[in-house]
Write a protein that holds these residues in place. Structure first.
Motif, short mmCIF file in Angstrom:
data_model
loop_
_atom_site.label_atom_id
_atom_site.label_comp_id
_atom_site.label_asym_id
_atom_site.label_seq_id
_atom_site.Cartn_x
_atom_site.Cartn_y
_atom_site.Cartn_z
N ILE A 1 29.54 7.38 10.21
CA ILE A 1 28.27 8.07 10.43
C ILE A 1 28.52 9.51 10.86
O ILE A 1 27.90 10.45 10.34
N ASN A 2 29.44 9.71 11.80
CA ASN A 2 29.72 11.07 12.29
C ASN A 2 30.24 11.97 11.18
O ASN A 2 29.89 13.14 11.08
N ASN A 3 31.13 11.41 10.36
CA ASN A 3 31.66 12.14 9.22
C ASN A 3 30.56 12.56 8.28
O ASN A 3 30.50 13.71 7.82
N ALA A 4 29.67 11.62 8.00
CA ALA A 4 28.57 11.87 7.06
C ALA A 4 27.67 12.98 7.60
O ALA A 4 27.15 13.81 6.83
N ARG A 5 27.50 12.99 8.93
CA ARG A 5 26.65 14.03 9.52
C ARG A 5 27.19 15.41 9.23
O ARG A 5 26.46 16.33 8.88
N GLU A 6 28.54 15.56 9.33
CA GLU A 6 29.18 16.86 9.07
C GLU A 6 28.81 17.39 7.68
O GLU A 6 28.67 18.57 7.47
N PHE A 7 28.69 16.46 6.73
CA PHE A 7 28.41 16.86 5.34
C PHE A 7 26.96 16.65 4.97
O PHE A 7 26.64 16.61 3.78
N LEU A 8 26.08 16.51 5.98
CA LEU A 8 24.64 16.32 5.75
C LEU A 8 24.35 15.13 4.83
O LEU A 8 23.36 15.14 4.10
N GLY B 1 9.78 15.84 -2.80
CA GLY B 1 10.37 16.96 -2.07
C GLY B 1 9.76 17.22 -0.71
O GLY B 1 10.17 18.15 -0.02
N VAL B 2 8.76 16.43 -0.32
CA VAL B 2 8.19 16.60 1.01
C VAL B 2 9.25 16.31 2.07
O VAL B 2 9.30 16.95 3.12
N LEU B 3 10.12 15.32 1.77
CA LEU B 3 11.18 14.93 2.70
C LEU B 3 12.51 15.38 2.08
O LEU B 3 13.03 14.75 1.18
N PRO B 4 13.08 16.50 2.55
CA PRO B 4 14.32 17.00 1.94
C PRO B 4 15.48 16.06 2.22
O PRO B 4 15.54 15.48 3.31
N PRO B 5 16.41 15.90 1.27
CA PRO B 5 17.50 14.93 1.43
C PRO B 5 18.43 15.26 2.60
O PRO B 5 19.08 14.35 3.12
N ASP B 6 18.51 16.52 3.06
CA ASP B 6 19.41 16.76 4.20
C ASP B 6 18.74 16.39 5.54
O ASP B 6 19.36 16.48 6.59
N GLU B 7 17.44 15.99 5.46
CA GLU B 7 16.84 15.42 6.67
C GLU B 7 16.85 13.89 6.59
O GLU B 7 17.23 13.22 7.54
N LEU B 8 16.40 13.35 5.47
CA LEU B 8 16.47 11.90 5.28
C LEU B 8 16.54 11.62 3.77
O LEU B 8 15.66 12.05 3.03
N VAL C 1 24.43 8.21 3.84
CA VAL C 1 25.51 7.42 4.45
C VAL C 1 25.17 7.10 5.92
O VAL C 1 25.45 6.00 6.41
N VAL C 2 24.54 8.05 6.62
CA VAL C 2 24.13 7.80 8.00
C VAL C 2 23.21 6.57 8.05
O VAL C 2 23.40 5.66 8.88
N VAL C 3 22.23 6.54 7.13
CA VAL C 3 21.30 5.41 7.13
C VAL C 3 22.02 4.11 6.80
O VAL C 3 21.76 3.06 7.41
N VAL C 4 22.97 4.16 5.86
CA VAL C 4 23.74 2.94 5.54
C VAL C 4 24.44 2.43 6.79
O VAL C 4 24.40 1.23 7.11
N SER D 1 26.72 -1.03 23.15
CA SER D 1 27.89 -0.36 23.71
C SER D 1 28.79 0.15 22.60
O SER D 1 29.36 1.25 22.70
N LEU D 2 28.93 -0.66 21.54
CA LEU D 2 29.77 -0.23 20.41
C LEU D 2 29.24 1.07 19.82
O LEU D 2 29.99 2.02 19.58
N ILE D 3 27.92 1.09 19.58
CA ILE D 3 27.34 2.27 18.94
C ILE D 3 27.57 3.51 19.79
O ILE D 3 28.00 4.56 19.31
N VAL D 4 27.32 3.38 21.09
CA VAL D 4 27.51 4.53 21.98
C VAL D 4 28.98 4.92 22.04
O VAL D 4 29.34 6.10 21.93
N ALA D 5 29.86 3.91 22.15
CA ALA D 5 31.29 4.20 22.26
C ALA D 5 31.81 4.89 21.01
O ALA D 5 32.67 5.78 21.07
N GLU D 6 31.26 4.50 19.85
CA GLU D 6 31.78 5.05 18.60
C GLU D 6 31.27 6.46 18.34
O GLU D 6 31.75 7.15 17.44
N GLN D 7 30.28 6.90 19.11
CA GLN D 7 29.83 8.28 18.98
C GLN D 7 30.87 9.23 19.55
O GLN D 7 30.86 10.42 19.30
#
Lengths: 274, 237
Positions: free
Chosen positions: A231-238, A51-58, A242-245, A214-220
């Motif tokens: 990744i962006n979708n996953a961020r919305e739902f914390l 629990g030192v690293l909460p799942p909504d951070e990583l 999925v972000v790491v995947v 360029s792909l990564i930046v463009a897809e943001q």
């Protein structure tokens, strides 16, 4: 983050110049080098479990692995992957065509060089990732600005390295070909282009690295599909798992293309081994 | 190829070459008969390499008459092989695009390198690369072979072997040869005629009427004469 797009002369060009010392023979991998990476992952897992690293951070490594399997099984990862790969492929082909065509033109003709090189050299000082706002204004928010951004990232390093590779052709070899009666076209084919290959491959590697970036930046920006969208979708739902995947998939794609170019280099440049 | 009427392989009259204000070649006359072996001696800067480049057609900014009617080949000081072509392909470059693998391998056999046909040039030693360069020059059966200090970059032992090789190749193919060198012994061992070039001008000419293969001992007197022409004192040699 900084990716250099300037030409790097990595290899000798003439028969008289001694090339780099022979590459080290492949040794069995030193397993001790795995100690610290594995320890770090274990530490990460331990921090998550306690629990030192909460799942909504990583999310923990185990959760990430589970998320990867889930996404792969329901096909979401596969389709996102295909969309992103297509963007890079199309952008790469367009950018490579432009970069190689202009590089050949500037390399082979003094007049074209005088006309082409100055604007290209000026434009390359622009950080191309900063062009996104303009591209959105010009192309909207669909596929076009993303592909254009990737094409820009690819065209410049290929142009610069092909151009300077051609310019560095050994004049002694050209002279030898002239004595043998070779016409200009034959000298280009047998001497100039082959001697530009090593540096063009350096450019290719830089270009592919820039393409993924360029792909990564463009897809943001406004991606409605692809790894970036995932990744962006996953961020919305914390969903940090999925972000790491998504990040891991980006990394794997970059490594894969780099390995492909290395393989190509080994094959095309086998004359450099001694 | 060679017209039977043509008796001289090289004919030069009143050749002058100027770089800026410097006259590197002044009013040079030169004749080389078909099959003749001529050595051109001179210090660095005497204009000998410039003369060779003119004969090779690499330098056309000249005044005077230059007539080299036949096929010309050049072997340079550096072998100048294309590192991205295998050895036999480098030799067949001399045939210009013709896929003459068999011809190339035969030419390589003449320089004792048939076994290296598939090798990459960067894997060769300096002497081997220079032999490939000779094979490339000879494979097109030139009427005139120009040698621009081709042994200058080789070690002494390899150079001796190369002298014997060049003599044998010349005997087999009988091109007219112009050997540019600053090595007096080399010139006297190989050539029918030795020209001394100084300050852009041919100052003397020595005929070497000795049977081949020559040994160095028989060359002592001639050697002293040529060295004197070059301005080298007996005491300092």
């Amino acid at each position: 983050m900084s990716i250099s797009t300037t030409g790097v002369l990595a290899r000798p060009r003439t028969a008289d110049a001694r090339p780099d010392p022979p590459a080290k023979k492949r040794r069995p991998p030193d397993l001790r080098r795995w100690i610290s990476p594995v320890a770090l992952v274990l530490l990460w897992q331990a921090a998550s479990s306690t629990g030192v690293l909460p799942p909504d951070e990583l999310a923990s490594p185990v959760t990430v692995a589970r998320a990867a399997v889930d996404l792969a099984v329901d096909g979401e990862l596969g389709s996102a992957f295909a969309v992103s790969l297509r963007r890079v492929a199309v952008g790469f082909v367009l950018g490579a065509a432009a970069g190689l065509a202009l590089g050949l033109l500037a390399g082979l003709s003094r007049w074209s060089e005088t006309l082409v090189d100055p604007p290209v050299q000026m434009l390359r000082t622009l950080p191309h990732l900063g062009l996104i706002p303009l591209f959105i204004l010009w192309f909207g928010i669909g596929e076009e600005p993303k592909i254009a951004l990737i094409a820009c990232g690819v065209a410049f390093p290929l142009y610069l390295n092909l151009h300077s590779g051609i310019r560095q052709t050994d004049p002694d070899l050209l002279e030898a070909a002239r004595v043998l009666g070779y016409t200009r076209a034959e000298r280009v084919r047998h001497v100039v282009l082959p001697s530009a290959v090593p540096q063009t491959l350096v450019g290719l590697r830089i270009a592919l690295g820039t393409a993924w970036l360029s792909l990564i930046v463009a897809e943001q920006v406004n991606a409605d599909a692809g790894i970036g969208h995932l990744i962006n979708n996953a961020r919305e739902f914390l969903r940090t798992d999925v972000v790491v995947v998504g990040l891991l998939v980006y990394a794997l794609l970059g490594l894969t293309t780099d390995a492909l170019v290395r393989g190509l280099e080994r094959r095309v440049l086998r004359w450099q081994t001694r | 190829m060679a017209d039977p009427v043509i008796t001289s392989a090289v004919r030069v009259r009143g050749l002058t070459r100027t770089f800026g204000t410097r006259r590197v070649l002044r009013d040079v006359d030169l004749d080389i008969a078909g099959g003749e072996f001529v050595a051109l001696l001179g210090r660095s800067g005497s204009g000998k390499s410039t003369l060779l480049r003119v004969l090779a057609g690499l330098d056309r900014e000249v005044r005077g008459e230059v007539d080299v009617p036949g096929t010309v080949s050049v072997a340079f000081q550096q072998p100048r092989l294309l590192p991205w072509r295998r050895v036999w392909r480098n030799v067949s470059l001399g045939l210009r695009g013709v896929d003459g693998r068999a011809v190339a391998v035969k030419a390589l056999a003449e320089v004792q390198l048939a076994g290296h046909a598939e090798a990459w040039p960067l894997t060769l030693s300096g002497g081997e690369a220079q032999r490939v360069s000779l094979a490339r020059a000879l494979v097109r059966e030139p009427d005139v072979l120009l040698l621009d200090e081709p042994f200058g970059a080789l070690d002494a032992l390899t150079r001796l072997a190369m002298h014997a090789l060049v003599e044998r190749l010349w005997n087999t193919h009988r091109p007219a040869v112009l050997l540019v060198t600053h090595d007096v012994d080399e010139a006297l061992l190989l050539a029918d005629r030795v020209l001394v070039l100084d300050d852009g001008h041919v100052i003397t000419e020595h005929r070497v009427d000795l049977a081949r293969p020559r040994d160095r001992g028989s060359l002592v007197d001639l050697r002293a004469e040529v060295l004197a022409d070059l301005g080298v004192d007996r005491e300092t040699t």
